[in-house]
Design a protein around this motif. Structure first.
Motif, PDB file in Angstrom:
ATOM      1  N   ALA A  76      -5.064 -32.150  37.642  1.00 26.46           N
ATOM      2  CA  ALA A  76      -4.192 -32.011  36.472  1.00 26.46           C
ATOM      3  C   ALA A  76      -3.140 -30.933  36.667  1.00 26.46           C
ATOM      4  O   ALA A  76      -2.012 -31.063  36.168  1.00 26.46           O
ATOM      5  CB  ALA A  76      -5.034 -31.699  35.231  1.00 26.46           C
ATOM      6  N   ILE A  77      -3.457 -29.871  37.386  1.00 24.43           N
ATOM      7  CA  ILE A  77      -2.472 -28.819  37.625  1.00 24.43           C
ATOM      8  C   ILE A  77      -1.273 -29.388  38.371  1.00 24.43           C
ATOM      9  O   ILE A  77      -0.115 -29.108  38.049  1.00 24.43           O
ATOM     10  CB  ILE A  77      -3.101 -27.657  38.415  1.00 24.43           C
ATOM     11  CG1 ILE A  77      -4.141 -26.937  37.547  1.00 24.43           C
ATOM     12  CG2 ILE A  77      -2.026 -26.667  38.871  1.00 24.43           C
ATOM     13  CD1 ILE A  77      -4.935 -25.881  38.296  1.00 24.43           C
ATOM     14  N   VAL A 136       3.573 -22.730  43.831  1.00 25.51           N
ATOM     15  CA  VAL A 136       2.502 -22.149  43.020  1.00 25.51           C
ATOM     16  C   VAL A 136       1.601 -23.239  42.452  1.00 25.51           C
ATOM     17  O   VAL A 136       0.366 -23.104  42.441  1.00 25.51           O
ATOM     18  CB  VAL A 136       3.090 -21.283  41.891  1.00 25.51           C
ATOM     19  CG1 VAL A 136       1.980 -20.773  40.978  1.00 25.51           C
ATOM     20  CG2 VAL A 136       3.860 -20.108  42.473  1.00 25.51           C
ATOM     21  N   ALA A 137       2.189 -24.344  41.993  1.00 23.98           N
ATOM     22  CA  ALA A 137       1.387 -25.417  41.407  1.00 23.98           C
ATOM     23  C   ALA A 137       0.426 -26.008  42.429  1.00 23.98           C
ATOM     24  O   ALA A 137      -0.765 -26.211  42.140  1.00 23.98           O
ATOM     25  CB  ALA A 137       2.302 -26.506  40.845  1.00 23.98           C
ATOM     26  N   LEU A 138       0.900 -26.289  43.631  1.00 19.68           N
ATOM     27  CA  LEU A 138       0.026 -26.876  44.648  1.00 19.68           C
ATOM     28  C   LEU A 138      -1.003 -25.868  45.164  1.00 19.68           C
ATOM     29  O   LEU A 138      -2.142 -26.232  45.469  1.00 19.68           O
ATOM     30  CB  LEU A 138       0.859 -27.424  45.797  1.00 19.68           C
ATOM     31  CG  LEU A 138       1.563 -28.761  45.514  1.00 19.68           C
ATOM     32  CD1 LEU A 138       2.440 -29.179  46.684  1.00 19.68           C
ATOM     33  CD2 LEU A 138       0.546 -29.853  45.210  1.00 19.68           C
ATOM     34  N   LEU A 139      -0.630 -24.601  45.248  1.00 19.20           N
ATOM     35  CA  LEU A 139      -1.594 -23.581  45.672  1.00 19.20           C
ATOM     36  C   LEU A 139      -2.687 -23.410  44.623  1.00 19.20           C
ATOM     37  O   LEU A 139      -3.878 -23.283  44.959  1.00 19.20           O
ATOM     38  CB  LEU A 139      -0.887 -22.255  45.926  1.00 19.20           C
ATOM     39  CG  LEU A 139       0.002 -22.198  47.172  1.00 19.20           C
ATOM     40  CD1 LEU A 139       0.711 -20.846  47.253  1.00 19.20           C
ATOM     41  CD2 LEU A 139      -0.806 -22.436  48.436  1.00 19.20           C
ATOM     42  N   MET A 144       3.253 -30.875  37.102  1.00 26.14           N
ATOM     43  CA  MET A 144       4.540 -30.780  37.790  1.00 26.14           C
ATOM     44  C   MET A 144       4.964 -32.122  38.379  1.00 26.14           C
ATOM     45  O   MET A 144       5.878 -32.179  39.197  1.00 26.14           O
ATOM     46  CB  MET A 144       4.432 -29.757  38.925  1.00 26.14           C
ATOM     47  CG  MET A 144       4.717 -28.327  38.517  1.00 26.14           C
ATOM     48  SD  MET A 144       6.483 -27.977  38.395  1.00 26.14           S
ATOM     49  CE  MET A 144       7.003 -28.169  40.089  1.00 26.14           C
ATOM     50  N   LYS A 145       4.273 -33.202  37.967  1.00 24.78           N
ATOM     51  CA  LYS A 145       4.509 -34.529  38.542  1.00 24.78           C
ATOM     52  C   LYS A 145       4.249 -34.532  40.044  1.00 24.78           C
ATOM     53  O   LYS A 145       4.889 -35.276  40.809  1.00 24.78           O
ATOM     54  CB  LYS A 145       5.937 -35.006  38.251  1.00 24.78           C
ATOM     55  CG  LYS A 145       6.279 -35.092  36.773  1.00 24.78           C
ATOM     56  CD  LYS A 145       5.412 -36.114  36.055  1.00 24.78           C
ATOM     57  CE  LYS A 145       5.872 -36.346  34.616  1.00 24.78           C
ATOM     58  NZ  LYS A 145       5.676 -35.199  33.733  1.00 24.78           N
ATOM     59  N   ARG A 177      -5.667 -37.280  30.343  1.00 25.07           N
ATOM     60  CA  ARG A 177      -4.243 -36.988  30.203  1.00 25.07           C
ATOM     61  C   ARG A 177      -3.927 -35.507  30.401  1.00 25.07           C
ATOM     62  O   ARG A 177      -3.137 -34.905  29.679  1.00 25.07           O
ATOM     63  CB  ARG A 177      -3.712 -37.465  28.860  1.00 25.07           C
ATOM     64  CG  ARG A 177      -2.241 -37.823  28.914  1.00 25.07           C
ATOM     65  CD  ARG A 177      -1.684 -38.241  27.595  1.00 25.07           C
ATOM     66  NE  ARG A 177      -0.293 -38.643  27.764  1.00 25.07           N
ATOM     67  CZ  ARG A 177       0.542 -38.897  26.763  1.00 25.07           C
ATOM     68  NH1 ARG A 177       0.121 -38.776  25.518  1.00 25.07           N
ATOM     69  NH2 ARG A 177       1.773 -39.263  26.995  1.00 25.07           N
ATOM     70  N   ASN A 178      -4.584 -34.916  31.386  1.00 19.74           N
ATOM     71  CA  ASN A 178      -4.332 -33.539  31.816  1.00 19.74           C
ATOM     72  C   ASN A 178      -4.629 -32.500  30.734  1.00 19.74           C
ATOM     73  O   ASN A 178      -4.262 -31.333  30.888  1.00 19.74           O
ATOM     74  CB  ASN A 178      -2.872 -33.379  32.284  1.00 19.74           C
ATOM     75  CG  ASN A 178      -2.494 -34.358  33.370  1.00 19.74           C
ATOM     76  OD1 ASN A 178      -3.312 -34.726  34.206  1.00 19.74           O
ATOM     77  ND2 ASN A 178      -1.249 -34.811  33.341  1.00 19.74           N
TER      78      ASN A 178
END
Length: 362
Positions: free
Chosen positions: A68-69, A239-242, A73-74, A283-284
């Motif tokens: 979900a993280i 940051v989102a992927l980390l 950010m799609k 839905r995240n």
């Protein structure tokens, strides 16, 4: 009311559609849908099924949060599978090699798992941020690399030890175990279940109460508008992927620190892909993901009783697969309905607003 309908209606429609599809499949095969449902519900109170559902739901929940993280950010982090497996393996190696005070030992293992998960996600993060490489492709490829790396790490030539007919890492000492809550013959709830709940609270707080959460959602909705507002798109991708990788690194810890205490060739797999389905179903949203995780765990564990009444347990796979497909369709249907309703409301307001009188020129 509109917000509640948008959040709750799509998953409800997806579950109803999946249940109807399974009912049709059962009727075609000559089995009774009512009997199958009754057996699955009854199974929850038998043996350790209820505790197993809670334990599995905690694992699915962490995996769903990790996915979900990225979704905010799609970003489609399919690499949760490889990230959690490598992190669990390395954390088991570190945990088995150290002798530390109980709480410190557990914290070192948890931090190690999170760091390894983040580092494994750093490769697709850097490729996406600086070279525009799709994270879908890079994370899928790294899942395959993870399998080979794990096979080497737990071999006897590296960190593995022979345990009967199986190969595993050195067992983690008791100081690295996370105690659970025992219910006697009904089983023991992993202590990491409460850590999973805390992670859900932290995820919800981050999204709704921090500037970073706002920027994360804004970048996912419209990268161009977010950049115009001063948000560094490249930094947000990194940051989102980390963060997604760090969360993924914790997926294997409930079983590692609460039951297995070592990583073996037969350690569970597939949790990363389940997390994608759970995140889509929820839905995240932290509460939605929790409900999706409980539903998935219920279907997994209660399906074992279907064999006792001659109903093929594969019917559950049909339901899980149809839920994933139909939830996407349901979200799109509800989105279009809400958009059409909003357009009708705007049109009605425009018709109700009297036209301004034209100015008379002198």
């Amino acid at each position: 009311m509109t917000r509640v309908r948008t959040v709750l209606l799509p998953p409800a429609l997806a579950i109803v559609f999946a249940a109807l599809l399974c009912a049709v499949a059962l009727l075609i095969s000559g089995d009774s849908p009512v009997t199958a449902l009754r057996v699955m519900i009854t199974q929850v109170g038998a043996g350790t099924t209820a505790v197993d559902i809670v334990n599995s739901a905690a694992i699915y929940y962490i995996a769903g949060l990790a996915v979900a993280i990225g979704f905010q950010m799609k970003l489609f982090n399919i690499g949760v599978e490889g990230q959690f497996r490598v992190a669990a393996c390395v954390a088991a190696i570190v945990g088995g090699a150290l002798v530390l005070p109980p709480v410190v030992h557990v914290l070192v293992i948890i931090v190690t798992a999170a760091l390894v998960g983040a580092l494994w996600a750093a490769v697709p993060a850097l490729l996406r941020a600086y070279r525009g490489v799709s994270e879908v492709i890079s994370t899928i490829m790294l899942n395959a690399v993870a399998g080979g790396l794990i096979a080497y790490l737990i071999s006897t030539d590296a960190f593995g030890v022979l345990q009967g007919n199986n190969i595993s890492t050195t067992p983690i000492p008791p100081s690295g175990h996370v105690p659970g809550i025992s219910f006697g013959d009904a089983g023991t709830i992993f202590g990491m279940v409460f850590v999973a709940a805390a992670l859900g609270l932290a995820y919800g707080f981050m999204l709704n109460r921090t500037r970073f959460g706002f920027e994360l959602k804004a970048s996912g909705e419209s990268p161009t508008a977010a950049s115009a507002g001063g948000v560094d798109a490249r930094r947000m991708v990194l940051v989102a992927l980390l963060l997604s990788g760090a969360m993924a690194g914790l997926v294997g810890l409930p079983e590692l620190l609460g039951r297995d205490f070592a990583y073996t060739l037969t350690s569970p797999q597939g949790y990363g892909f389940t997390g994608i389905a759970v995140a889509l179903l929820g839905r995240n949203h932290p509460v939605g993901i929790a409900l999706g995780a409980l539903l998935w765990a219920f279907l997994d564990k209660s399906a074992l009783a279907l064999d006792n009444v001659g109903v093929p347990r594969e019917i559950v796979l049909i339901m899980q697969g149809s839920v994933v497909l139909s939830v996407i369709i349901a979200y799109e249907i509800v989105r279009r309905y809400e958009l059409a309703a909003e357009q009708r409301r705007v049109a009605a307001q425009l018709r109700a607003t009297p036209a301004a009188p034209a100015e008379v020129s002198s």
